[in-house]
Design a protein around this motif. Structure first.
Motif, PDB file in Angstrom:
ATOM      1  N   ILE A 102       0.809  -1.209  -0.072  1.00 35.62           N
ATOM      2  CA  ILE A 102      -0.079   0.024   0.062  1.00 35.62           C
ATOM      3  C   ILE A 102       0.896   1.298  -0.069  1.00 35.62           C
ATOM      4  N   ALA A 103       1.832   1.122   0.798  1.00 43.75           N
ATOM      5  CA  ALA A 103       2.938   2.169   0.794  1.00 43.75           C
ATOM      6  C   ALA A 103       3.480   2.678  -0.444  1.00 43.75           C
ATOM      7  N   ILE A 104       3.884   1.562  -1.230  1.00 37.50           N
ATOM      8  CA  ILE A 104       4.481   1.907  -2.500  1.00 37.50           C
ATOM      9  C   ILE A 104       3.501   2.561  -3.368  1.00 37.50           C
ATOM     10  N   ASN A 105       2.308   2.335  -3.321  1.00 39.83           N
ATOM     11  CA  ASN A 105       1.467   2.934  -4.260  1.00 39.83           C
ATOM     12  C   ASN A 105       1.107   4.051  -3.903  1.00 39.83           C
ATOM     13  N   ALA A 106       1.271   4.582  -2.681  1.00 43.84           N
ATOM     14  CA  ALA A 106       0.906   5.663  -1.960  1.00 43.84           C
ATOM     15  C   ALA A 106       1.971   6.711  -2.218  1.00 43.84           C
ATOM     16  N   VAL A 107       3.278   6.119  -2.279  1.00 47.06           N
ATOM     17  CA  VAL A 107       4.453   6.921  -2.598  1.00 47.06           C
ATOM     18  C   VAL A 107       4.247   7.202  -4.192  1.00 47.06           C
ATOM     19  N   MET A 108       3.962   6.578  -5.070  1.00 48.72           N
ATOM     20  CA  MET A 108       4.000   6.816  -6.523  1.00 48.72           C
ATOM     21  C   MET A 108       2.858   7.634  -6.662  1.00 48.72           C
ATOM     22  N   ALA A 109       1.600   7.780  -5.955  1.00 47.68           N
ATOM     23  CA  ALA A 109       0.610   8.696  -6.046  1.00 47.68           C
ATOM     24  C   ALA A 109       0.990  10.136  -5.512  1.00 47.68           C
ATOM     25  N   GLY A 110       2.204  10.273  -4.780  1.00 50.29           N
ATOM     26  CA  GLY A 110       2.442  11.672  -4.313  1.00 50.29           C
ATOM     27  C   GLY A 110       2.025  11.522  -2.906  1.00 50.29           C
ATOM     28  N   CYS A 111       1.481  10.828  -2.216  1.00 50.48           N
ATOM     29  CA  CYS A 111       1.049  10.984  -0.827  1.00 50.48           C
ATOM     30  C   CYS A 111       1.934  11.430   0.360  1.00 50.48           C
ATOM     31  N   ARG A 112       1.567  12.181   1.237  1.00 52.62           N
ATOM     32  CA  ARG A 112       2.331  12.418   2.434  1.00 52.62           C
ATOM     33  C   ARG A 112       2.366  11.348   3.311  1.00 52.62           C
ATOM     34  N   PRO A 113       3.268  10.946   4.125  1.00 53.02           N
ATOM     35  CA  PRO A 113       3.160   9.952   5.008  1.00 53.02           C
ATOM     36  C   PRO A 113       2.217   9.903   6.072  1.00 53.02           C
ATOM     37  N   GLU A 114       1.803  11.057   6.128  1.00 49.70           N
ATOM     38  CA  GLU A 114       0.348  11.058   7.258  1.00 49.70           C
ATOM     39  C   GLU A 114      -0.993  10.717   6.632  1.00 49.70           C
ATOM     40  N   TYR A 115      -0.755  10.584   5.240  1.00 48.85           N
ATOM     41  CA  TYR A 115      -2.161  10.224   4.358  1.00 48.85           C
ATOM     42  C   TYR A 115      -2.219   8.673   4.566  1.00 48.85           C
ATOM     43  N   LEU A 116      -1.259   8.004   5.030  1.00 49.39           N
ATOM     44  CA  LEU A 116      -1.210   6.573   4.662  1.00 49.39           C
ATOM     45  C   LEU A 116      -2.453   5.756   5.514  1.00 49.39           C
ATOM     46  N   PRO A 117      -2.674   6.342   6.687  1.00 51.37           N
ATOM     47  CA  PRO A 117      -3.920   5.648   7.472  1.00 51.37           C
ATOM     48  C   PRO A 117      -5.256   5.764   6.760  1.00 51.37           C
ATOM     49  N   TRP A 168      -6.045  20.175  -4.601  1.00 56.61           N
ATOM     50  CA  TRP A 168      -5.869  20.001  -3.271  1.00 56.61           C
ATOM     51  C   TRP A 168      -5.018  18.579  -3.060  1.00 56.61           C
ATOM     52  N   ARG A 169      -3.697  18.710  -2.602  1.00 51.95           N
ATOM     53  CA  ARG A 169      -2.922  17.677  -2.563  1.00 51.95           C
ATOM     54  C   ARG A 169      -3.327  16.475  -1.874  1.00 51.95           C
ATOM     55  N   ALA A 170      -3.955  16.624  -0.630  1.00 52.31           N
ATOM     56  CA  ALA A 170      -4.584  15.447   0.018  1.00 52.31           C
ATOM     57  C   ALA A 170      -5.665  14.655  -0.816  1.00 52.31           C
ATOM     58  N   ASN A 171      -6.516  15.283  -1.444  1.00 51.83           N
ATOM     59  CA  ASN A 171      -7.528  15.011  -2.016  1.00 51.83           C
ATOM     60  C   ASN A 171      -7.120  14.089  -3.298  1.00 51.83           C
ATOM     61  N   ALA A 172      -6.259  14.754  -4.074  1.00 53.25           N
ATOM     62  CA  ALA A 172      -5.743  14.455  -5.373  1.00 53.25           C
ATOM     63  C   ALA A 172      -5.011  12.946  -5.217  1.00 53.25           C
ATOM     64  N   THR A 173      -3.999  13.027  -4.108  1.00 48.40           N
ATOM     65  CA  THR A 173      -3.199  11.896  -3.870  1.00 48.40           C
ATOM     66  C   THR A 173      -3.576  10.740  -3.205  1.00 48.40           C
ATOM     67  N   ILE A 174      -4.632  10.943  -2.131  1.00 52.08           N
ATOM     68  CA  ILE A 174      -5.081   9.909  -1.599  1.00 52.08           C
ATOM     69  C   ILE A 174      -6.163   8.984  -2.459  1.00 52.08           C
ATOM     70  N   GLY A 175      -7.079   9.753  -3.189  1.00 51.15           N
ATOM     71  CA  GLY A 175      -7.737   9.075  -4.411  1.00 51.15           C
ATOM     72  C   GLY A 175      -6.911   8.500  -5.377  1.00 51.15           C
ATOM     73  N   ARG A 176      -5.841   9.040  -5.851  1.00 53.04           N
ATOM     74  CA  ARG A 176      -4.897   8.499  -6.854  1.00 53.04           C
ATOM     75  C   ARG A 176      -4.396   7.168  -6.145  1.00 53.04           C
ATOM     76  N   ALA A 177      -3.933   7.088  -4.783  1.00 56.40           N
ATOM     77  CA  ALA A 177      -3.128   5.802  -4.271  1.00 56.40           C
ATOM     78  C   ALA A 177      -4.185   4.709  -4.521  1.00 56.40           C
ATOM     79  N   ILE A 178      -5.514   5.000  -4.013  1.00 59.28           N
ATOM     80  CA  ILE A 178      -6.591   3.995  -4.108  1.00 59.28           C
ATOM     81  C   ILE A 178      -6.535   3.333  -5.680  1.00 59.28           C
ATOM     82  N   ARG A 179      -6.513   4.216  -6.706  1.00 61.44           N
ATOM     83  CA  ARG A 179      -6.642   3.677  -8.158  1.00 61.44           C
ATOM     84  C   ARG A 179      -5.384   3.005  -8.206  1.00 61.44           C
TER      85      ARG A 179
END
Length: 363
Positions: A76-91, A144-155
């Motif tokens: 999950i973290a690998i994909n979150a990094v690829m999406a541009g997520c900050r560490p605090e978005y992981l939960p 908005w970074r959080a919206n964009a990257t959290i949703g992108r990580a899911i995809r």
């Protein structure tokens, strides 16, 4: 969560060259959504995991269908990094993965359907402010970074762990921009009702993520409404579509309604609650028979197991039960709201899970 599962670590790859070479390599492998990504180096992935106090091999979900790849914290973290997520978005991403792999949530159907749906990641509770997840003006759009990257990580998780490659596993006829990213938060500050997560049975100080396979938002232009009855009539007519999958499969699928704050205020001033809205919509958001084709009418008559019993004359509701209307407040100034039809699979209902920040990772 199941720590210490012994699930093999994610594959390590060595790519020589510049950033563009890494992006091209991962694109050719089918690991991206077509947009540039952040290279998921071991250092970046480790920082994200360590910041949340988790073991990399903690198993969040045994499999993401249809490919059925295991969703470990590391994966999950690998994909979150690829999406541009900050560490605090992981939960938030982890809670969304837990929700969409809950028994009864037809993730396989959402992944493989010809319907143009994306997985919405809807956040309710104080964490939305802590992480700066947009709930106001433009919450369903860019910027908005959080919206964009959290949703992108899911995809990216759905693609890389679930194998949802367009045209192969993902059979969406036309697709939707909602498959890039689909994340927003509840505007509780301007809502006249209790928080969405409280209505779903969680404590007021909790934060939750709700997932559902939905079409992109359909605008509801309610600029002529100043009274509750007037707006409810506009709302009921807006969601009454004989072409929506919610209507075609009236088997209990949820339908999401995001009211703009000004529309919510109209209802709030007249003390109209969510249950009253649901009751009104269930009675009035119905498709009359003269708007249906003969073929559709015949199918309704001959498949009661799929559509329910019907007398062939009564206008048909767009949902099976009033509880299928999910209602929240999202957005900023302006007399606009939106509705988001479900992909319409049998009994496709929203699942809500609590977001556990790095102080608690127990079940």
């Amino acid at each position: 969560m199941s720590p210490g599962t012994g699930v093999p670590a994610s594959e390590r790859l060595t790519v020589e060259g510049e950033l563009e070479d890494i992006e091209e390599f991962l694109y050719q492998r089918g690991n991206t959504d077509g947009l540039p990504i952040v290279p998921p180096t071991p250092e970046r992935v480790a920082r994200m995991i360590e910041a949340n106090g988790l073991a990399p091999d903690t198993l969040i979900a045994e499999k993401i269908p249809p490919r059925n790849g295991p969703a470990t914290v590391e994966a999950i973290a690998i994909n979150a990094v690829m999406a541009g997520c900050r560490p605090e978005y992981l939960p938030v991403v982890i809670a969304a993965v837990e929700a969409m792999t809950t028994g009864g949530f037809d993730l396989f159907g959402v992944q493989a359907t010809t319907h143009p749906c994306g997985i919405v990641t809807f956040v309710s509770g104080p964490v939305s402010q802590k992480l700066d997840i947009n709930s106001g003006s433009g919450a369903l759009g860019p910027g908005w970074r959080a919206n964009a990257t959290i949703g992108r990580a899911i995809r990216l998780i759905l693609r890389n762990l679930g194998g949802a490659k367009p045209g192969e596993v993902d059979k969406a006829t036309q697709g939707t921009p909602a498959k890039y990213t689909y994340c927003f938060a509840e505007n509780q500050e301007q809502s006249p009702w209790e928080p969405f997560h409280v209505e779903r049975g969680f404590a007021e100080d909790a934060s939750t993520v709700t997932v559902l396979g939905l079409e992109g938002p359909h605008d509801i232009n309610g600029q002529d409404a100043t009274k509750a009855e007037s707006f409810l009539k506009i709302l009921a007519n807006s969601i009454t579509s004989a072409g929506s999958s919610n209507f075609r499969f009236t088997t209990g699928s949820d339908l999401f309604i995001a009211l703009g704050p000004e529309h919510a205020a109209i209802l709030g001033r007249e003390k109209v609650g969510r249950d009253e809205i649901r009751a009104y919509l269930f009675e009035h958001a119905r498709v009359p028979v003269d708007r249906l084709s003969a073929e559709h009418i015949e199918r309704r008559r001959t498949t009661p197991a799929q559509h329910g019993e019907w007398d062939g004359k009564t206008p048909i509701p767009v949902v099976k039960d009033p509880s299928n209307f999910l209602i929240t407040v999202v957005g900023g100034a302006g007399l606009h709201s939106s509705w988001m039809p479900s992909w319409g699979g049998p009994r496709h209902q929203a699942v809500t899970r609590e977001i556990r920040m790095n102080t608690d990772h127990s079940n």
